[in-house]
Design an enzyme around this catalytic site. Sequence first.
Site, PDB file in Angstrom:
ATOM      1  N   CYS A  45       0.825  -1.210   0.000  1.00  0.00           N
ATOM      2  CA  CYS A  45       0.000   0.000   0.000  1.00  0.00           C
ATOM      3  C   CYS A  45       0.859   1.260   0.000  1.00  0.00           C
ATOM      4  CB  CYS A  45      -0.937   0.000   1.201  1.00  0.00           C
ATOM      5  SG  CYS A  45      -2.140  -1.353   1.187  1.00  0.00           S
ATOM      6  N   ASP A 139     -22.654  10.683 -11.964  1.00  0.00           N
ATOM      7  CA  ASP A 139     -24.009  10.344 -11.519  1.00  0.00           C
ATOM      8  C   ASP A 139     -24.009   9.586 -10.198  1.00  0.00           C
ATOM      9  OD1 ASP A 139     -22.899   7.972 -12.402  1.00  0.00           O
ATOM     10  OD2 ASP A 139     -24.455   7.540 -13.893  1.00  0.00           O
TER      11      ASP A 139
END
Length: 219
Positions: A45, A139
Amino acid sequence: MPLSINSIAPDFKAHTTEGMIQFHDWLGDSWCVLFSHPKDFTPVCTTEIGSVAKVKDEFDRRGVKLIGLSVDPVAEHMRWAGDILAATGQSPNFPMIGDPDLRIAKLFGMLPEDATGDSASRTAMDNATARTLFIIGPDKKIKLTVSYPMTTGRNFDEVLRVIDSLQLTARHQLATPANWISGEDVVIVPSVSDETARQRFPGGWESPVPYLRLVGMPS
């Protein structure tokens, strides 16, 4: 129900390294990449956050906001930033959500609802499924979701390629073929009749088989 393509991305309020946000308000009418991590100070990470920070201008150019999530408090994210800089040469330049109570990881289906404890009591392996990347459209719908094992770093060139495809096909009734990169031929979708396609693409197209119509990428 698990989140899938075309699901509305859950809204939430959370602390981040850049202050408190209400997620949908923060999104506005932008595209977004949200990618999660099972724990701060984890090796793969660390490389991912530095890598995506280095190409943030490519996401900016496409109108895409970046936001990370890690199952640790924001204060730990701030400490982790020093290691990310030392390891990759790049500090985080986008917000990182703190999720010490696992609430948001559960909301997005990355951890089961019955997961117990908090970030202090859980290891990275306990949170191994919090390795999911979401692309979210203006959206607020999820356009892509992909989960990675802890041992495999994410490829952000591929994320950019997918965004190019999603944004192109949102503007036109087109699809992109396997291994497509921006500038290459695209596919006229089956819902567009040949008659309509002739009006839109007067130069014609190639059809190696009747249902596959390849045409130059529109500018």
